[in-house]
Design a protein around this motif. Sequence first.
Motif, PDB file in Angstrom:
ATOM      1  N   THR A   1      36.946  47.008  50.255  1.00 50.41           N
ATOM      2  CA  THR A   1      36.144  47.056  49.036  1.00 50.41           C
ATOM      3  C   THR A   1      37.032  46.915  47.803  1.00 50.41           C
ATOM      4  N   ALA A   2      36.397  46.625  46.678  1.00 52.67           N
ATOM      5  CA  ALA A   2      37.132  46.514  45.418  1.00 52.67           C
ATOM      6  C   ALA A   2      37.463  47.878  44.833  1.00 52.67           C
ATOM      7  N   ILE A   3      36.832  48.915  45.357  1.00 47.79           N
ATOM      8  CA  ILE A   3      37.045  50.273  44.838  1.00 47.79           C
ATOM      9  C   ILE A   3      38.188  50.968  45.560  1.00 47.79           C
ATOM     10  N   ASP A   4      38.226  50.852  46.877  1.00 47.43           N
ATOM     11  CA  ASP A   4      39.211  51.576  47.681  1.00 47.43           C
ATOM     12  C   ASP A   4      40.577  50.901  47.589  1.00 47.43           C
ATOM     13  N   HIS A   5      41.574  51.641  47.127  1.00 47.65           N
ATOM     14  CA  HIS A   5      42.931  51.104  47.023  1.00 47.65           C
ATOM     15  C   HIS A   5      43.911  52.251  46.842  1.00 47.65           C
ATOM     16  N   VAL A   6      45.182  51.917  46.797  1.00 47.02           N
ATOM     17  CA  VAL A   6      46.230  52.898  46.535  1.00 47.02           C
ATOM     18  C   VAL A   6      46.967  52.478  45.271  1.00 47.02           C
ATOM     19  N   LYS A   7      47.107  53.407  44.354  1.00 39.89           N
ATOM     20  CA  LYS A   7      47.865  53.161  43.129  1.00 39.89           C
ATOM     21  C   LYS A   7      49.281  53.681  43.327  1.00 39.89           C
ATOM     22  N   LEU A   8      50.270  52.808  43.152  1.00 41.68           N
ATOM     23  CA  LEU A   8      51.669  53.179  43.327  1.00 41.68           C
ATOM     24  C   LEU A   8      52.348  53.287  41.964  1.00 41.68           C
TER      25      LEU A   8
ATOM     26  N   ILE B   1      47.339  41.388  48.538  1.00 41.33           N
ATOM     27  CA  ILE B   1      48.011  42.444  49.291  1.00 41.33           C
ATOM     28  C   ILE B   1      48.725  43.393  48.334  1.00 41.33           C
ATOM     29  N   PHE B   2      49.501  42.827  47.412  1.00 38.20           N
ATOM     30  CA  PHE B   2      50.302  43.616  46.481  1.00 38.20           C
ATOM     31  C   PHE B   2      50.090  43.076  45.076  1.00 38.20           C
ATOM     32  N   SER B   3      49.827  43.977  44.118  1.00 39.17           N
ATOM     33  CA  SER B   3      49.575  43.539  42.748  1.00 39.17           C
ATOM     34  C   SER B   3      50.297  44.443  41.760  1.00 39.17           C
ATOM     35  N   LEU B   4      51.112  43.821  40.900  1.00 39.55           N
ATOM     36  CA  LEU B   4      51.779  44.536  39.813  1.00 39.55           C
ATOM     37  C   LEU B   4      51.312  43.949  38.498  1.00 39.55           C
ATOM     38  N   ALA B   5      50.795  44.809  37.633  1.00 40.89           N
ATOM     39  CA  ALA B   5      50.377  44.413  36.296  1.00 40.89           C
ATOM     40  C   ALA B   5      51.181  45.192  35.272  1.00 40.89           C
ATOM     41  N   THR B   6      51.223  44.678  34.050  1.00 42.37           N
ATOM     42  CA  THR B   6      51.820  45.395  32.928  1.00 42.37           C
ATOM     43  C   THR B   6      50.737  45.532  31.855  1.00 42.37           C
TER      44      THR B   6
ATOM     45  N   GLY C   1      57.278  46.458  30.021  1.00 43.17           N
ATOM     46  CA  GLY C   1      56.196  47.424  29.910  1.00 43.17           C
ATOM     47  C   GLY C   1      56.016  48.222  31.185  1.00 43.17           C
ATOM     48  N   LYS C   2      55.285  49.311  31.089  1.00 40.45           N
ATOM     49  CA  LYS C   2      55.077  50.202  32.223  1.00 40.45           C
ATOM     50  C   LYS C   2      54.238  49.504  33.293  1.00 40.45           C
ATOM     51  N   PRO C   3      54.765  49.359  34.513  1.00 39.99           N
ATOM     52  CA  PRO C   3      54.032  48.623  35.548  1.00 39.99           C
ATOM     53  C   PRO C   3      52.922  49.454  36.188  1.00 39.99           C
ATOM     54  N   ILE C   4      51.866  48.771  36.564  1.00 44.42           N
ATOM     55  CA  ILE C   4      50.766  49.366  37.314  1.00 44.42           C
ATOM     56  C   ILE C   4      50.683  48.608  38.634  1.00 44.42           C
ATOM     57  N   VAL C   5      50.919  49.299  39.737  1.00 44.36           N
ATOM     58  CA  VAL C   5      50.945  48.641  41.046  1.00 44.36           C
ATOM     59  C   VAL C   5      49.741  49.075  41.869  1.00 44.36           C
ATOM     60  N   THR C   6      49.038  48.080  42.404  1.00 49.59           N
ATOM     61  CA  THR C   6      47.867  48.337  43.240  1.00 49.59           C
ATOM     62  C   THR C   6      48.103  47.742  44.619  1.00 49.59           C
ATOM     63  N   LEU C   7      47.776  48.527  45.627  1.00 42.15           N
ATOM     64  CA  LEU C   7      47.962  48.100  47.013  1.00 42.15           C
ATOM     65  C   LEU C   7      46.622  48.129  47.733  1.00 42.15           C
ATOM     66  N   GLY C   8      46.258  46.996  48.346  1.00 40.66           N
ATOM     67  CA  GLY C   8      45.124  46.973  49.256  1.00 40.66           C
ATOM     68  C   GLY C   8      43.751  46.807  48.660  1.00 40.66           C
ATOM     69  N   GLN C   9      43.641  46.519  47.351  1.00 34.05           N
ATOM     70  CA  GLN C   9      42.318  46.350  46.772  1.00 34.05           C
ATOM     71  C   GLN C   9      41.658  45.094  47.321  1.00 34.05           C
ATOM     72  N   SER C  10      40.445  45.226  47.852  1.00 32.64           N
ATOM     73  CA  SER C  10      39.691  44.138  48.507  1.00 32.64           C
ATOM     74  C   SER C  10      40.371  43.647  49.792  1.00 32.64           C
ATOM     75  N   PHE C  11      41.335  44.414  50.294  1.00 32.63           N
ATOM     76  CA  PHE C  11      42.015  44.079  51.551  1.00 32.63           C
ATOM     77  C   PHE C  11      41.421  44.925  52.666  1.00 32.63           C
ATOM     78  N   GLU C  12      41.187  44.311  53.812  1.00 28.49           N
ATOM     79  CA  GLU C  12      40.696  45.036  54.982  1.00 28.49           C
ATOM     80  C   GLU C  12      41.723  44.930  56.094  1.00 28.49           C
ATOM     81  N   GLY C  13      42.293  46.058  56.466  1.00 30.11           N
ATOM     82  CA  GLY C  13      43.328  46.064  57.486  1.00 30.11           C
ATOM     83  C   GLY C  13      44.327  47.176  57.234  1.00 30.11           C
ATOM     84  N   MET C  14      45.535  46.978  57.715  1.00 35.97           N
ATOM     85  CA  MET C  14      46.568  48.007  57.653  1.00 35.97           C
ATOM     86  C   MET C  14      47.790  47.485  56.916  1.00 35.97           C
ATOM     87  N   VAL C  15      48.431  48.366  56.158  1.00 28.88           N
ATOM     88  CA  VAL C  15      49.646  48.035  55.425  1.00 28.88           C
ATOM     89  C   VAL C  15      50.656  49.154  55.629  1.00 28.88           C
TER      90      VAL C  15
END
Length: 201
Positions: A17-24, A50-55, A128-142
């Motif tokens: 889902t687009a909601i379920d994820h891990v913020k690193l 799979i892996f997303s870094l934003a500033t 700038g301060k990075p915002i890292v998101t793992l697994g958003q809209s991903f189905e499976g294991m990481v």
Amino acid sequence: MSSVKDMRRKMFVFSGTAIDHVKLTPNQENFTAITVCHRTFTDLKRAHAIFSLATPTIFHGFLTCVNPDQSFSTTVDNKVVNFCGVDYPPNKWHDICTTWDSATGLTHMWLDGQPLTPKSTTNNKLTGKPIVTLGQSFEGMVTDVHMWDYVLSPDEIKNFMKRLSFTPGNVMNWAELDCEIIGKVIDGDVEISPRSNSSDP
């Protein structure tokens, strides 16, 4: 609320889902080079990140995606490059490492021990301060997510992929992961074989 977890021999299981994820939370900001490595297991056929870094100013600072045709794409500072002709079968563990160096502007990707053709991206620094998101809209294991603020050597990348001794990420380390689980993400045990065959569970 974020907390530091020892994730060795553990994995995150995502529901797609687009909601379920891990913020690193990386332990630093401002990058002139990046290496990100991780292992994934999925049967998805649709496009997914799979892996997303934003500033604060760049939505896609450093992004690793799989496209509908099962090719890979990497985005650095909003510039997208594609890595085609890859073998990414479902329901197997895959080892993925992506590097970028602002000095050359080149991005390299390694998949299951094999280097792909390097691509030209950007010489811009990521600030700038990075915002890292793992697994958003991903189905499976990481599992085994590491990040460095430099380009990892080919030997170190091969050691990671062969599950040999390697230098843990100095920006994000799977054994000391500062993370926050958002939504329904399972934090479970995993047995990663020490053998180099990436299809091993």
